[in-house]
Design a protein around this motif. Structure first.
Motif, short mmCIF file in Angstrom:
data_model
loop_
_atom_site.label_atom_id
_atom_site.label_comp_id
_atom_site.label_asym_id
_atom_site.label_seq_id
_atom_site.Cartn_x
_atom_site.Cartn_y
_atom_site.Cartn_z
N ILE A 49 0.84 -1.21 0.00
CA ILE A 49 0.00 0.00 0.00
C ILE A 49 0.87 1.25 0.00
N MET A 50 1.97 1.21 0.71
CA MET A 50 2.88 2.37 0.70
C MET A 50 3.46 2.58 -0.70
N ILE A 51 3.79 1.50 -1.38
CA ILE A 51 4.30 1.61 -2.74
C ILE A 51 3.20 2.15 -3.66
N ALA A 52 1.97 1.70 -3.45
CA ALA A 52 0.85 2.20 -4.25
C ALA A 52 0.64 3.70 -4.02
N SER A 53 0.82 4.14 -2.79
CA SER A 53 0.70 5.57 -2.49
C SER A 53 1.79 6.36 -3.20
N GLY A 54 2.98 5.81 -3.21
CA GLY A 54 4.08 6.46 -3.93
C GLY A 54 3.83 6.48 -5.42
N PHE A 55 3.21 5.43 -5.94
CA PHE A 55 2.90 5.38 -7.37
C PHE A 55 1.91 6.48 -7.74
N LEU A 56 0.95 6.75 -6.86
CA LEU A 56 0.00 7.82 -7.14
C LEU A 56 0.69 9.18 -7.23
N VAL A 57 1.79 9.34 -6.50
CA VAL A 57 2.50 10.62 -6.50
C VAL A 57 3.38 10.76 -7.74
N ASP A 58 4.17 9.71 -8.04
CA ASP A 58 5.14 9.85 -9.14
C ASP A 58 4.71 9.18 -10.43
N THR A 84 -5.59 -6.59 -3.71
CA THR A 84 -6.76 -5.73 -3.93
C THR A 84 -8.05 -6.50 -3.71
N GLU A 85 -8.13 -7.70 -4.26
CA GLU A 85 -9.33 -8.51 -4.09
C GLU A 85 -9.53 -8.90 -2.62
N GLN A 86 -8.44 -9.17 -1.94
CA GLN A 86 -8.53 -9.49 -0.51
C GLN A 86 -9.07 -8.30 0.28
N TYR A 87 -8.58 -7.11 -0.03
CA TYR A 87 -9.04 -5.91 0.67
C TYR A 87 -10.50 -5.63 0.36
N ILE A 88 -10.92 -5.86 -0.88
CA ILE A 88 -12.33 -5.66 -1.23
C ILE A 88 -13.20 -6.67 -0.49
N THR A 89 -12.77 -7.92 -0.44
CA THR A 89 -13.54 -8.96 0.23
C THR A 89 -13.68 -8.68 1.72
N SER A 91 -13.61 -5.78 3.13
CA SER A 91 -14.14 -4.43 3.32
C SER A 91 -13.16 -3.54 4.08
N ARG A 92 -11.93 -3.52 3.60
CA ARG A 92 -10.91 -2.70 4.23
C ARG A 92 -11.08 -1.24 3.81
N ASP A 93 -10.15 -0.40 4.18
CA ASP A 93 -10.22 1.04 3.93
C ASP A 93 -10.35 1.32 2.43
N ILE A 94 -11.33 2.11 2.06
CA ILE A 94 -11.60 2.39 0.65
C ILE A 94 -10.44 3.12 -0.02
N GLU A 95 -9.75 3.96 0.71
CA GLU A 95 -8.60 4.67 0.13
C GLU A 95 -7.47 3.70 -0.20
N ASP A 96 -7.25 2.71 0.65
CA ASP A 96 -6.24 1.70 0.36
C ASP A 96 -6.63 0.90 -0.88
N ILE A 97 -7.90 0.58 -1.01
CA ILE A 97 -8.37 -0.17 -2.18
C ILE A 97 -8.17 0.66 -3.45
N ARG A 98 -8.47 1.95 -3.38
CA ARG A 98 -8.28 2.81 -4.55
C ARG A 98 -6.81 2.91 -4.94
N ARG A 99 -5.94 2.98 -3.95
CA ARG A 99 -4.50 3.03 -4.24
C ARG A 99 -4.05 1.75 -4.93
N LEU A 100 -4.52 0.61 -4.41
CA LEU A 100 -4.13 -0.67 -5.01
C LEU A 100 -4.68 -0.83 -6.43
N VAL A 101 -5.92 -0.39 -6.63
CA VAL A 101 -6.51 -0.46 -7.98
C VAL A 101 -5.71 0.41 -8.94
N SER A 102 -5.34 1.60 -8.51
CA SER A 102 -4.55 2.49 -9.38
C SER A 102 -3.20 1.87 -9.69
#
Length: 113
Positions: A49-58, A84-89, A91-102
């Motif tokens: 998730i941290m890497i996904a957050s960094g990906f959204l930035v750069d 991502t599928e595990q987090y959706i199943t 019902s984890r934090d929606i922002e984390d799911i969006r980061r992973l989807v991106s």
């Protein structure tokens, strides 16, 4: 009776002092050069998730893949999709799911299934 109690207390204090000195001194535990692949699954997910957050930035997919390779997963996009599928199943934090989807869409160029 009081002599026995005083002896026990003195012995306990001496024992604790010796164990603290030895535990913090010559016998302390030192962790060095542990690979990221030895992390627990929850911490691997947090790292992803941290890497996904960094990906959204750069927006650098190649850098994200290189950063995720230290987890020693065989297929990085598949790892991100499964997480991502595990987090959706779960019902984890929606922002984390969006980061992973991106991140998944950035790695594969296609939407998540």
């Amino acid at each position: 009776m009081s002599r026995l109690l005083i002896s026990l207390i003195i012995g306990l204090v001496i024992g604790v002092a010796i164990s603290v000195i030895l535990g913090w001194g010559p016998f302390k535990v030192v962790y060095e050069n542990n690979p990221a692949s030895s992390l627990d699954d929850q911490y691997k997910a947090d790292y992803t998730i941290m890497i996904a957050s960094g990906f959204l930035v750069d927006g650098d997919a190649l850098a994200a893949v290189e950063r995720l390779r230290i987890l020693e997963v065989t297929n990085v996009p598949e790892h991100v999709r499964e997480l991502t599928e595990q987090y959706i199943t779960l019902s984890r934090d929606i922002e984390d799911i969006r980061r992973l989807v991106s991140l998944y869409e950035g790695l594969t160029g296609e939407p998540t299934p």
